[in-house]
Scaffold this motif. Structure first.
Motif, PDB file in Angstrom:
ATOM      1  N   GLU A 117       9.662  16.609   6.624  1.00 27.69           N
ATOM      2  CA  GLU A 117      10.072  16.937   5.242  1.00 27.69           C
ATOM      3  C   GLU A 117      11.171  17.990   5.213  1.00 27.69           C
ATOM      4  N   TYR A 174      20.262  10.123  14.593  1.00 22.52           N
ATOM      5  CA  TYR A 174      20.490  10.297  13.148  1.00 22.52           C
ATOM      6  C   TYR A 174      19.439  11.157  12.478  1.00 22.52           C
ATOM      7  N   VAL A 175      18.206  11.032  12.928  1.00 23.76           N
ATOM      8  CA  VAL A 175      17.125  11.833  12.335  1.00 23.76           C
ATOM      9  C   VAL A 175      16.268  12.438  13.430  1.00 23.76           C
ATOM     10  N   ILE A 200      17.915   5.892  16.940  1.00 26.43           N
ATOM     11  CA  ILE A 200      17.521   6.479  15.647  1.00 26.43           C
ATOM     12  C   ILE A 200      17.443   8.001  15.729  1.00 26.43           C
ATOM     13  N   ILE A 224       1.641   6.699  -0.859  1.00 27.76           N
ATOM     14  CA  ILE A 224       2.264   7.538   0.163  1.00 27.76           C
ATOM     15  C   ILE A 224       3.632   7.998  -0.343  1.00 27.76           C
ATOM     16  N   ALA A 225       3.808   9.317  -0.470  1.00 28.45           N
ATOM     17  CA  ALA A 225       5.067   9.831  -1.020  1.00 28.45           C
ATOM     18  C   ALA A 225       6.019  10.309   0.058  1.00 28.45           C
ATOM     19  N   LYS A 226       5.595  10.308   1.312  1.00 29.68           N
ATOM     20  CA  LYS A 226       6.430  10.832   2.400  1.00 29.68           C
ATOM     21  C   LYS A 226       7.664   9.966   2.630  1.00 29.68           C
ATOM     22  N   GLU A 227       8.651  10.609   3.234  1.00 32.59           N
ATOM     23  CA  GLU A 227       9.847   9.867   3.616  1.00 32.59           C
ATOM     24  C   GLU A 227       9.532   9.074   4.884  1.00 32.59           C
ATOM     25  N   ARG A 228       9.922   7.812   4.883  1.00 30.34           N
ATOM     26  CA  ARG A 228       9.536   6.951   6.003  1.00 30.34           C
ATOM     27  C   ARG A 228      10.671   6.043   6.448  1.00 30.34           C
ATOM     28  N   LEU A 229      10.553   5.642   7.686  1.00 28.61           N
ATOM     29  CA  LEU A 229      11.503   4.703   8.255  1.00 28.61           C
ATOM     30  C   LEU A 229      10.665   3.609   8.910  1.00 28.61           C
ATOM     31  N   GLN A 230      11.024   2.370   8.651  1.00 28.40           N
ATOM     32  CA  GLN A 230      10.293   1.278   9.289  1.00 28.40           C
ATOM     33  C   GLN A 230      11.303   0.364   9.970  1.00 28.40           C
ATOM     34  N   ILE A 231      11.050   0.062  11.219  1.00 32.99           N
ATOM     35  CA  ILE A 231      11.939  -0.822  11.977  1.00 32.99           C
ATOM     36  C   ILE A 231      11.100  -2.012  12.440  1.00 32.99           C
ATOM     37  N   LEU A 274       9.024  10.672   8.547  1.00 37.07           N
ATOM     38  CA  LEU A 274      10.093  11.633   8.834  1.00 37.07           C
ATOM     39  C   LEU A 274       9.672  13.038   8.414  1.00 37.07           C
ATOM     40  N   ASN A 317       0.824  -1.207   0.000  1.00 35.86           N
ATOM     41  CA  ASN A 317       0.000   0.000   0.000  1.00 35.86           C
ATOM     42  C   ASN A 317       0.856   1.255   0.000  1.00 35.86           C
ATOM     43  N   SER A 318       2.135   1.125  -0.393  1.00 34.10           N
ATOM     44  CA  SER A 318       3.028   2.275  -0.290  1.00 34.10           C
ATOM     45  C   SER A 318       2.917   3.211  -1.483  1.00 34.10           C
TER      46      SER A 318
END
Lengths: 82, 82
Positions: B82, B53-54, B50, B17-24, B80, B13-14
């Protein structure tokens, strides 16, 4: 490649392995290319956190780092001591 | 449920979605039931790593913890800035 494509590529091959395991996946989907990639540095720090909880033999850690388009995926597979 | 079954349940389903993302994702497959589960404690420490770093807004972090048989899966989804 999106997170979900990455995960859905996985084959179900765990049935043959009875050992206790830990798997850590960090996926970073960027909206711009050529941003700095901090996943290799993150890898070391995450391993240090996990070693507070379980006794990890570093010889039993497999590391994979994939870069594909705007998606970086760090995968750590740890076989835990019995 | 094994790691791979968990990941292959994911729907793609990505695309929307255009946003920057992090998945752990941290998955712990145990060979015995009723062992202590340290994933909730690990979650806090991994987030702290994390954040070095961000810049993470904690309101933009979704946390899921699944326990199913001998497999515990901690999933952190971070949108994250923008």
């Amino acid at each position: 490649m999106s997170f979900f494509e990455y995960f859905s590529r996985k084959k179900n091959n765990s049935a043959s392995i009875a050992k206790e395991r830990l798997q850590i996946i960090v996926a970073h989907e960027r909206n711009k290319l050529k941003q700095p990639d901090y996943l290799p540095a993150l890898q070391k720090e995450i391993m240090e956190v996990i070693r507070k909880y379980v006794d990890i033999d570093m010889d039993c850690v497999e590391v994979h780092l994939d870069n594909n388009g705007n998606c970086s995926v760090l995968e750590l597979n740890v076989t835990l001591p019995e």
